[in-house]
Design a protein around this motif. Structure first.
Motif, PDB file in Angstrom:
ATOM      1  N   TRP A   1      41.311  40.126  41.020  1.00 35.90           N
ATOM      2  CA  TRP A   1      42.750  39.890  41.167  1.00 35.90           C
ATOM      3  C   TRP A   1      43.072  38.620  41.946  1.00 35.90           C
ATOM      4  CZ3 TRP A   1      44.215  45.486  43.138  1.00 35.90           C
ATOM      5  CH2 TRP A   1      43.944  46.403  42.123  1.00 35.90           C
ATOM      6  N   LEU A   2      42.223  38.282  42.906  1.00 34.21           N
ATOM      7  CA  LEU A   2      42.516  37.175  43.827  1.00 34.21           C
ATOM      8  C   LEU A   2      41.589  35.993  43.565  1.00 34.21           C
ATOM      9  CD1 LEU A   2      42.934  39.325  47.085  1.00 34.21           C
ATOM     10  CD2 LEU A   2      44.731  38.495  45.561  1.00 34.21           C
ATOM     11  N   ALA A   3      41.502  35.615  42.315  1.00 29.17           N
ATOM     12  CA  ALA A   3      40.566  34.554  41.936  1.00 29.17           C
ATOM     13  C   ALA A   3      41.150  33.156  42.070  1.00 29.17           C
ATOM     14  CB  ALA A   3      40.088  34.767  40.493  1.00 29.17           C
ATOM     15  N   GLU A   4      42.479  33.042  42.184  1.00 23.47           N
ATOM     16  CA  GLU A   4      43.112  31.722  42.240  1.00 23.47           C
ATOM     17  C   GLU A   4      42.907  31.075  43.607  1.00 23.47           C
ATOM     18  OE1 GLU A   4      44.308  30.328  39.587  1.00 23.47           O
ATOM     19  OE2 GLU A   4      43.870  32.161  38.442  1.00 23.47           O
ATOM     20  N   PRO A   5      42.762  29.732  43.633  1.00 24.07           N
ATOM     21  CA  PRO A   5      42.525  29.032  44.914  1.00 24.07           C
ATOM     22  C   PRO A   5      43.606  29.288  45.956  1.00 24.07           C
ATOM     23  CG  PRO A   5      42.118  27.569  43.054  1.00 24.07           C
ATOM     24  CD  PRO A   5      42.718  28.814  42.474  1.00 24.07           C
ATOM     25  N   GLU A   6      44.877  29.405  45.509  1.00 25.04           N
ATOM     26  CA  GLU A   6      45.952  29.607  46.485  1.00 25.04           C
ATOM     27  C   GLU A   6      45.901  30.985  47.142  1.00 25.04           C
ATOM     28  OE1 GLU A   6      47.728  30.221  42.296  1.00 25.04           O
ATOM     29  OE2 GLU A   6      46.323  28.870  43.312  1.00 25.04           O
ATOM     30  N   GLN A   7      45.070  31.879  46.613  1.00 24.16           N
ATOM     31  CA  GLN A   7      44.947  33.212  47.195  1.00 24.16           C
ATOM     32  C   GLN A   7      43.797  33.311  48.196  1.00 24.16           C
ATOM     33  OE1 GLN A   7      44.639  35.039  43.291  1.00 24.16           O
ATOM     34  NE2 GLN A   7      46.630  36.023  43.545  1.00 24.16           N
ATOM     35  N   LYS A   8      43.172  32.204  48.491  1.00 28.12           N
ATOM     36  CA  LYS A   8      42.041  32.199  49.414  1.00 28.12           C
ATOM     37  C   LYS A   8      42.404  32.726  50.806  1.00 28.12           C
ATOM     38  CE  LYS A   8      38.290  29.250  51.123  1.00 28.12           C
ATOM     39  NZ  LYS A   8      37.687  27.895  51.098  1.00 28.12           N
ATOM     40  N   PRO A   9      43.580  32.362  51.370  1.00 23.02           N
ATOM     41  CA  PRO A   9      43.914  32.916  52.700  1.00 23.02           C
ATOM     42  C   PRO A   9      43.977  34.440  52.714  1.00 23.02           C
ATOM     43  CG  PRO A   9      45.310  31.026  52.211  1.00 23.02           C
ATOM     44  CD  PRO A   9      44.570  31.346  50.946  1.00 23.02           C
ATOM     45  N   LEU A  10      44.528  35.031  51.649  1.00 20.02           N
ATOM     46  CA  LEU A  10      44.587  36.491  51.593  1.00 20.02           C
ATOM     47  C   LEU A  10      43.190  37.079  51.441  1.00 20.02           C
ATOM     48  CD1 LEU A  10      46.030  39.151  51.503  1.00 20.02           C
ATOM     49  CD2 LEU A  10      46.592  38.746  49.097  1.00 20.02           C
ATOM     50  N   ARG A  11      42.338  36.449  50.622  1.00 21.65           N
ATOM     51  CA  ARG A  11      40.950  36.906  50.494  1.00 21.65           C
ATOM     52  C   ARG A  11      40.257  36.910  51.856  1.00 21.65           C
ATOM     53  NH1 ARG A  11      38.182  35.795  45.170  1.00 21.65           N
ATOM     54  NH2 ARG A  11      36.345  35.323  46.433  1.00 21.65           N
ATOM     55  N   PHE A  12      40.489  35.866  52.634  1.00 24.26           N
ATOM     56  CA  PHE A  12      39.864  35.772  53.957  1.00 24.26           C
ATOM     57  C   PHE A  12      40.373  36.897  54.866  1.00 24.26           C
ATOM     58  CE2 PHE A  12      39.768  34.185  58.343  1.00 24.26           C
ATOM     59  CZ  PHE A  12      38.416  33.922  58.473  1.00 24.26           C
ATOM     60  N   SER A  13      41.699  37.143  54.864  1.00 24.71           N
ATOM     61  CA  SER A  13      42.251  38.205  55.707  1.00 24.71           C
ATOM     62  C   SER A  13      41.707  39.567  55.298  1.00 24.71           C
ATOM     63  CB  SER A  13      43.783  38.207  55.614  1.00 24.71           C
ATOM     64  OG  SER A  13      44.326  37.028  56.168  1.00 24.71           O
ATOM     65  N   LEU A  14      41.585  39.805  53.991  1.00 27.35           N
ATOM     66  CA  LEU A  14      41.023  41.068  53.516  1.00 27.35           C
ATOM     67  C   LEU A  14      39.560  41.216  53.943  1.00 27.35           C
ATOM     68  CD1 LEU A  14      42.609  41.243  49.955  1.00 27.35           C
ATOM     69  CD2 LEU A  14      42.751  43.044  51.690  1.00 27.35           C
ATOM     70  N   THR A  15      38.826  40.116  53.903  1.00 26.30           N
ATOM     71  CA  THR A  15      37.422  40.149  54.319  1.00 26.30           C
ATOM     72  C   THR A  15      37.306  40.522  55.790  1.00 26.30           C
ATOM     73  OG1 THR A  15      36.837  38.467  52.676  1.00 26.30           O
ATOM     74  CG2 THR A  15      35.286  38.811  54.489  1.00 26.30           C
ATOM     75  N   ARG A  16      38.128  39.902  56.648  1.00 23.71           N
ATOM     76  CA  ARG A  16      38.072  40.215  58.073  1.00 23.71           C
ATOM     77  C   ARG A  16      38.445  41.676  58.326  1.00 23.71           C
ATOM     78  NH1 ARG A  16      34.661  37.180  59.321  1.00 23.71           N
ATOM     79  NH2 ARG A  16      34.993  37.860  61.482  1.00 23.71           N
ATOM     80  N   TRP A  17      39.452  42.150  57.603  1.00 22.10           N
ATOM     81  CA  TRP A  17      39.865  43.541  57.782  1.00 22.10           C
ATOM     82  C   TRP A  17      38.767  44.490  57.296  1.00 22.10           C
ATOM     83  CZ3 TRP A  17      40.734  47.518  54.270  1.00 22.10           C
ATOM     84  CH2 TRP A  17      41.327  48.669  54.814  1.00 22.10           C
ATOM     85  N   LEU A  18      38.121  44.166  56.182  1.00 18.19           N
ATOM     86  CA  LEU A  18      37.048  45.007  55.658  1.00 18.19           C
ATOM     87  C   LEU A  18      35.888  45.121  56.640  1.00 18.19           C
ATOM     88  CD1 LEU A  18      36.943  44.060  51.880  1.00 18.19           C
ATOM     89  CD2 LEU A  18      36.922  46.384  52.796  1.00 18.19           C
ATOM     90  N   LEU A  19      35.553  44.012  57.284  1.00 18.39           N
ATOM     91  CA  LEU A  19      34.476  44.058  58.278  1.00 18.39           C
ATOM     92  C   LEU A  19      34.848  44.991  59.426  1.00 18.39           C
ATOM     93  CD1 LEU A  19      33.399  40.297  58.405  1.00 18.39           C
ATOM     94  CD2 LEU A  19      32.231  42.190  57.270  1.00 18.39           C
ATOM     95  N   ARG A  20      36.102  44.925  59.869  1.00 16.67           N
ATOM     96  CA  ARG A  20      36.558  45.842  60.924  1.00 16.67           C
ATOM     97  C   ARG A  20      36.466  47.290  60.445  1.00 16.67           C
ATOM     98  NH1 ARG A  20      41.121  42.002  61.729  1.00 16.67           N
ATOM     99  NH2 ARG A  20      40.791  40.871  63.672  1.00 16.67           N
TER     100      ARG A  20
END
Length: 336
Positions: free
Chosen positions: A198-217
């Motif tokens: 779903w989040l494959a577009e370059p402009e969605q990179k900030p959201l991908r990063f936030s989701l990654t940080r939340w997933l690690l938590r």
């Protein structure tokens, strides 16, 4: 840990895509479809009341609705138990928001206060049972007094009330709830793979990063008392790879942690809801531990699917399997 989890959610709902999908997917009103989500804009949610009490929590967004702004007050509620006085809290917060809008002269073209949608997003284990309307907290008086009593309610989104099949649509907020309540690393990986798509577009990179940080938590919270360390990664693709490599060992760790948490929750419920309920919960968990030991002794280490099935079983199923385990020749005969 709750405060850290709360902060992680705030980071996620700082993205307009998350707010949009929360409204579209979980506000069952037709007018939501008419909102201009391209205008979603975060509003400063730090208010000062007349007494000087500052609030630096919660989130406020505004979005164009017809010819004016609609404000969305999003309150993230991650306490262990529902707050009995939430309706009163929300009434106070809305008053502070309106005071702030009047000070800044952010009114409708007719000079009126803009509409506000108050939302409480709750992810606790006990189902929400607090009043959702302020009138439910006020004692009955003379019938003639009713018209002068305050009227205000909030929209409750209780994550735990949704069945898994209700969260399968392509919706970021639904995916978040599925991740939160994943029963195994394998379940989590399926959602992560959907998010990558779903989040494959370059402009969605900030959201991908936030989701990654939340997933690690989230992973560290689920296994905080175990011996497994969760590596630090920076993208959802790396999370997917990490889950693929560790599914078997993490499933076992996850199951054990879930059992320990269940024992603790059983004790807490016994203290909070009465000794009888606490004893019943503890008895169920004791049966579950006994069944796991017998199965492992008779048939060796349990497959991942069986571990997941045990962790979600009802008391009736546990008792039925205990009756079979000594006579069964295979695992299929136990669970058949």
């Amino acid at each position: 840990m709750t405060q850290e989890h709360d902060t992680g959610y705030k980071l996620l709902f700082a993205h307009p895509e998350m707010v949009r999908d929360l409204l579209i997917g979980f506000v069952p009103e037709p007018w939501v479809q008419t909102l201009d989500f391209s205008t979603l804009e975060r509003v400063n949610a730090s208010y000062v009341s007349d007494k000087g009490d500052a609030r630096h929590e919660d989130m406020v967004w505004k979005v164009r609705f017809e010819n004016h702004w609609l404000y969305v007050y999003l309150l993230l509620e991650f306490q262990a138990q529902p707050d009995r006085w939430m309706a009163l809290r929300m009434l106070v917060y809305l008053g502070l928001l309106y005071q702030d809008l009047v000070r800044r002269n952010e009114l409708t073209p007719e000079g009126k206060l803009p509409p506000v949608l108050p939302i409480v997003l709750y992810n606790g284990m006990p189902r929400w049972n607090a009043a959702e309307e302020i009138g439910e907290l006020i004692a009955h008086g003379p019938e003639q007094l009713r018209r002068w009593q305050p009227q205000a309610r909030y929209l409750l989104i209780d994550e735990g009330r949704y069945l898994p099949e209700e969260l399968t649509k392509r919706n970021l907020a639904a995916a978040l709830f599925r991740l939160e309540h994943s029963r195994s690393p394998e379940d989590m990986r399926r959602v992560v793979q959907e998010l990558i798509e779903w989040l494959a577009e370059p402009e969605q990179k900030p959201l991908r990063f936030s989701l990654t940080r939340w997933l690690l938590r989230l992973l560290r919270r689920k296994m905080e008392k175990g011996t497994v360390e969760v590596p630090d990664v920076s993208d959802l693709l790396e999370v997917d790879t990490m889950l693929a490599e560790r599914i078997e060992s993490w499933t076992r760790e996850w199951w054990e942690q879930g059992l320990q948490q269940g024992l603790q929750q059983g004790l807490q419920q016994g203290l909070q809801q009465g000794l009888q309920q606490g004893e019943e919960k503890g008895f169920y968990l004791g049966e579950l531990q006994t069944l796991q030991r017998l199965l492992t002794k008779r048939f060796g280490p349990l497959p991942e699917a069986m571990q997941v099935r045990l962790s979600t079983a009802s008391r009736e199923e546990i008792e039925r399997w205990l009756d079979r385990v000594l006579d069964a020749q295979t695992l299929d005969e136990v669970f058949g």
